[in-house]
Design an enzyme around this catalytic site. Structure first.
Site, short mmCIF file in Angstrom:
data_model
loop_
_atom_site.label_atom_id
_atom_site.label_comp_id
_atom_site.label_asym_id
_atom_site.label_seq_id
_atom_site.Cartn_x
_atom_site.Cartn_y
_atom_site.Cartn_z
N ASP A 25 -3.70 2.25 -5.48
CA ASP A 25 -2.28 2.22 -5.14
C ASP A 25 -1.89 0.92 -4.46
O ASP A 25 -0.91 0.88 -3.72
CB ASP A 25 -1.94 3.42 -4.24
CG ASP A 25 -2.76 3.41 -2.94
OD1 ASP A 25 -3.71 2.56 -2.88
OD2 ASP A 25 -2.44 4.16 -2.02
N ASP B 149 0.87 -1.19 0.00
CA ASP B 149 0.00 0.00 0.00
C ASP B 149 0.91 1.24 0.00
O ASP B 149 1.83 1.32 0.81
CB ASP B 149 -0.90 0.01 1.23
CG ASP B 149 -1.89 1.15 1.23
OD1 ASP B 149 -2.32 1.53 0.11
OD2 ASP B 149 -2.23 1.63 2.30
N LEU B 150 0.70 2.19 -0.94
CA LEU B 150 1.57 3.35 -1.07
C LEU B 150 1.24 4.38 0.02
O LEU B 150 0.06 4.65 0.31
CB LEU B 150 1.40 3.97 -2.46
CG LEU B 150 1.86 3.11 -3.65
CD1 LEU B 150 1.68 3.87 -4.96
CD2 LEU B 150 3.30 2.69 -3.48
#
Length: 930
Positions: free
Chosen positions: A830, A787-788
């Site tokens: 993302d 997860d960004l």
């Protein structure tokens, strides 16, 4: 001359007569011997009777006043002596007591007792008081004597016995017999003991039994009333003498009769011989006629010739005056089919088959109506021949006959002959003439049968061969025609010349055993060789002739070349269809098509090729004889070959059309490639273009060992096969394009449009397979969810387009930092998923840490998000291991996702950017874990 039989009869009769006469002489001599012997026996009887009578008288003389026999008075003795003086023949006389043994008185000084006791005496049957003793030699008398005794009648036990021996010489004296009687040899036999008294008289000690002489050599006469038999010996000389006294007169008569018989016999024999010679000559002539007629009937080839030859033979061999064969026309008037001899007799002669006219009542008309032969012994005695009698006698015809000639069980014609003599048709001649008519009928049937068979054979649509020991004996015209040979070209030749090769000959030869066992055999699809070199396909059927001892069989050859061609064309089409349907690519399709087209078809070589820009032939696929060296034809494509007929292949390539030659071998005789074509026996060749799309892609060439193969049907088939292959190639092209599009579409469906990485669908297909591989290899799989951090600020600051640029660059960096065995996918937004395979279970965390540290390098540098603008983002990764943290993809992803969203993780104060599910399991509430 043959006198054997009459002389033999006379000899037999004479012998029988003489034998009878000799037997009669034997009978007469035996009767005379019996008669004379009986006279001698009667003389003996009279002597014995006389002696016993004298003894009886002497016994009477002994009777006195005292009738006691124990003592004898002087008076009685004196009386006896006076009596004996009157009987000088008695040499000895004795008076015996009542016991018959003690001597009371005797003329000789004998002993007190007689030598012969009374028990040795036997009573005379006709006089019980008379006794005869055994004949013996008496020393007192000095000769052989017969003791005799008498006993006083009715004296009880007290009477005297008188005894006296009878000299045997006196007893058997023959001097009292007539002189003729004494010529016999008499033998007197004592039947009491079988002694021969005659032999005893002559001091013959040996005793001859009564039956010691053959019965036919003696005559016996019993002495009446006494136990004696007189045997009269009959010598053969006496019989012969009696027989020969009457023989001269008898023999003279017999000799005269024999002479007369010989004279008469000679006359009769001469006459009979003459008649037999005439009859034998006639029978010989008729036999010769029948033999010649039979031979003619068995060899004649036409009816008229047979009938005329039979009539000529009847005149030539049987010496008939006229011979004819006739049958009635539609008007019932007989017309002559053949005639020979004195035919002038038949001038103006009318013979009818109708019974209501005189001309129809003769022998010919009657035989026609009844079907039974008629033999006319004489024209003079047959009233039915009156219409022809006068003319027949004038021409010297005395007898005739008419016999039916049958065909199909009905009277077909009449055979009639005329002779100059009467009564010549005896039983044997009748039989011979009937046999001649039977031979004529058989000959006519044979000629008809030959014509019918010839018509059947010559008009048959199959070839017929008569084969003996595998050598052709006879054929019909169609057999040689179908093989392109002149008639009788096969006769006397081995059957091997029929076949296309030795293999076919052996194939048929192997069926002869089955033919011998089952009497018939059928062989389909036999390849025969025509005279022009072409191959002919025939179905062969053989039948063994069971009524013949030799290896003879009849074979029929049915030309099925067209059927075989159609079958093979059909097979070629089916094989080509199978090949294009089953093939999966271009090379396999062409290769299978060529291979299938040479399997049980008309072609023994098929190849696919094309010509390049330099004019050289390139072979794409090939199968069959000679195709391995097709490149040799490139040597025929130079300038030197331009002056000769181009090959079929080159003509088809240049003309862009179907080109064929039904005799390529002949057409290319001057071509440099002729040796190659001849060696591979490419007699007929066809090349058809294969269109692929809108252009000629290649040529398919068909070669056959048979000439004249390509006709309308075979050419159409070759075109169809080439077209089928072209369509199949077109479909293969379309299929390949569709598969490419499908593959591209499938790729797009499993690929993230923005980053080019695998999407959620691709991950759903990949992850179960990875887990299955780990289960098989006992390894560990790490599933990480990324997860960004700070991505929302980039979107908010620079816009969504800048965010997309960042995601694209991030995806490229992540993919470049992974190992070859690792996998990266974008779930959306993302979020990314990384899969690490092949981890050793005991070292899974360490190995994963190394890979993740490398992977973190993707966000350590800034991302260009816009012109002159860059941005930095971070990553948070939750990591779950298989099988420790989950056994399926869903649970692994859930566990990894919870690590990224747990509130216990403070991104600013954390020591590392990734977290293990096992490390945080105790810190996470149960509600979140579930």
């Amino acid at each position: 001359m043959n006198y054997t039989l009459p002389v033999l009869v006379v000899v037999i009769c004479g012998t029988a007569i003489e034998f009878d006469e000799y037997q009669h002489a034997i009978t007469e001599v035996n009767e005379a011997a019996r008669r004379d012997g009986q006279a001698y026996a009667n003389l003996i009887m009279e002597r014995l009777d006389t002696r016993f009578t004298e003894l009886d008288m002497a016994l009477v003389a002994l009777h006195g006043p005292d009738d006691r026999p124990e003592t004898m008075s002087a008076q009685m003795e004196l009386l006896l002596r006076h009596y004996l003086l009157s009987r000088p023949a008695y040499s000895t006389f004795s008076v015996l007591g009542a016991d018959g043994d003690s001597i009371q008185w005797s003329t000789s000084g004998q002993k007190k007792h007689q030598a012969e006791p009374l028990r040795d005496f036997s009573a005379v049957p006709k006089m019980p008081n008379h006794f005869l003793g055994p004949v013996h030699y008496s020393e007192n008398q000095g000769t052989v004597v017969l003791p005799m005794r008498v006993h006083e009648k009715d004296a009880g036990e007290t009477g005297y016995f008188l005894g006296s021996p009878y000299r045997l010489s006196r007893f058997l004296d023959e001097q009292e017999l007539p002189p003729d009687y004494r010529k016999w040899d008499f033998t007197v036999i004592d039947t009491r003991n079988g002694q021969s008294l005659t032999h005893l008289l002559h001091m013959q000690v040996q005793v001859h039994p009564l039956l010691s002489v053959k019965p036919e050599m003696i005559a016996q006469a019993p002495v009446p009333g006494y136990p004696f038999v007189v045997q009269t010996l009959v010598p053969s000389s006496r019989v012969w003498r009696s027989y020969s006294q009457q023989a001269p007169a008898r023999w003279s008569a017999e000799a005269l009769f024999l002479a007369l018989l010989v004279i008469v016999g000679e006359f009769l024999i001469r006459r009979r011989d003459r008649e037999q010679m005439v009859r034998l000559r006639r029978l010989t002539d008729f036999n010769m006629f029948m033999a010649q007629a039979s031979q003619c009937a068995s060899q004649a080839n036409n009816e008229s010739g047979l009938l005329q030859e039979i009539c000529d033979m009847a005149i030539r061999y049987a010496h008939f005056k006229i011979a004819l064969i006739t049958r009635p026309d539609e008007n019932q008037h007989f017309k002559f089919l053949a005639i020979s001899g004195s035919s002038t007799y038949l001038d103006n002669i009318v013979i009818s088959a109708r019974a209501d006219v005189p001309e129809g009542r003769g022998t010919i008309g009657q035989v026609w109506r009844t079907g039974a032969p008629i033999f006319n012994a004489s024209f003079m005695e047959n009233a039915t021949l009156a219409p022809w009698k006068e003319k027949a006698l004038r021409l010297g015809l005395r007898s005739n006959t008419a016999l039916p000639i049958y065909r199909d069980g009905k009277v077909w014609a009449i055979f009639s002959v005329y002779h100059e003599k009467s009564d010549i048709f005896d039983d044997q001649v009748q039989i011979l003439l009937k046999e001649v008519c039977i031979n004529i009928s058989m000959g006519l049937d044979r000629i008809y049968s030959q014509r019918l068979k010839a018509a059947l054979l010559d008009n048959s649509v199959v070839g017929i061969l008569l084969v003996k020991d595998r050598v052709v004996q006879m054929t019909n015209s169609y057999a040689t025609h179908m093989l392109g040979m002149p008639e009788d070209a096969l006769v006397g030749k081995s059957t091997e010349i029929l076949f296309a090769d030795h293999h076919e000959f052996r194939r048929v030869a192997e069926c002869y055993d089955e033919l011998a066992q089952k009497r018939e055999v059928q062989i389909a699809g036999v390849r025969l060789a025509r005279a022009d070199g072409q191959i002919l396909i025939a179905d062969c059927s053989g039948v063994q002739l069971s009524d013949l001892h030799s290896d003879i069989s009849v074979w029929t050859l049915e030309d099925v070349t067209s059927r075989d061609v159609a079958r093979r064309l059909y097979h070629a089409l089916v094989n080509a269809a199978d090949a294009v349907l089953l093939a999966t690519d271009e090379g396999e399709m062409c290769s299978r098509t060529c291979s299938d087209l040479v399997r049980d078809t008309l072609f023994h070589a098929v190849w696919i090729g094309r010509v390049d820009h330099a004019g050289q032939v390139h072979v794409l696929s090939r199968a069959g004889k000679g195709t391995g060296g097709i490149e040799q034809i490139n040597t025929c494509l130079n300038d030197d070959c331009s002056r000769v007929q181009p090959l079929v292949f080159m003509r088809a390539w240049k003309g862009r059309e179907v080109v064929y030659s039904n005799d390529e071998l002949t057409e290319q005789a001057s071509n440099p490639c002729f040796a190659f074509i001849q060696a591979n026996n490419w007699r007929a060749v066809l090349s058809a273009p294969i269109w692929r799309g809108d252009r000629i892609w290649a040529l398919m060439t068909f070669a056959s060992p048979q000439a004249q193969v390509f006709d309308e049907h075979s050419i159409a088939l070759c075109k169809r096969v080439a077209s089928l292959l072209g369509h199949a190639l077109d479909k293969l092209d379309v299929k390949q394009r569709i598969e490419c599009l499908q593959e591209q579409e499938a790729q797009r469906a499993r690929q993230d449009v923005l980053t080019g990485l695998p999407n959620r669908l691709a991950l759903g297909e990949y992850l179960p397979q990875a887990l299955a591989r780990a289960q098989r290899s006992a390894t560990t799989v790490a599933v990480g969810l990324i997860d960004l951090d700070g991505f929302k600020q980039v979107n908010d600051t620079y816009g969504h387009e800048a965010g997309d640029r960042l995601l694209l660059q991030l995806g490229q960096r992540l993919q470049s930092l992974l190992r070859q065995t690792d996998y990266i996918a974008r779930l959306g937004g993302d979020e990314f998923v990384v899969v690490l395979e092949g981890l050793i279970t005991a070292q899974a965390t360490e190995q994963a840490e190394v890979a993740l540290n490398t992977l973190h390098g993707a966000v350590e540098d800034s991302f260009v998000v816009a012109t002159g603008a860059s941005a930095m983002v971070g990553m948070t990764l939750g990591l779950a291991f298989y099988p420790q943290d989950g056994t399926d993809a869903e649970h692994l992803l859930k566990n990894a996702d919870m690590l990224c969203t747990t509130p216990n993780i403070t991104k600013k104060t954390r020591e590392k950017w990734w977290f293990l599910a096992s490390d945080l399991a105790d810190d996470v509430p149960d509600t979140q874990l579930t």
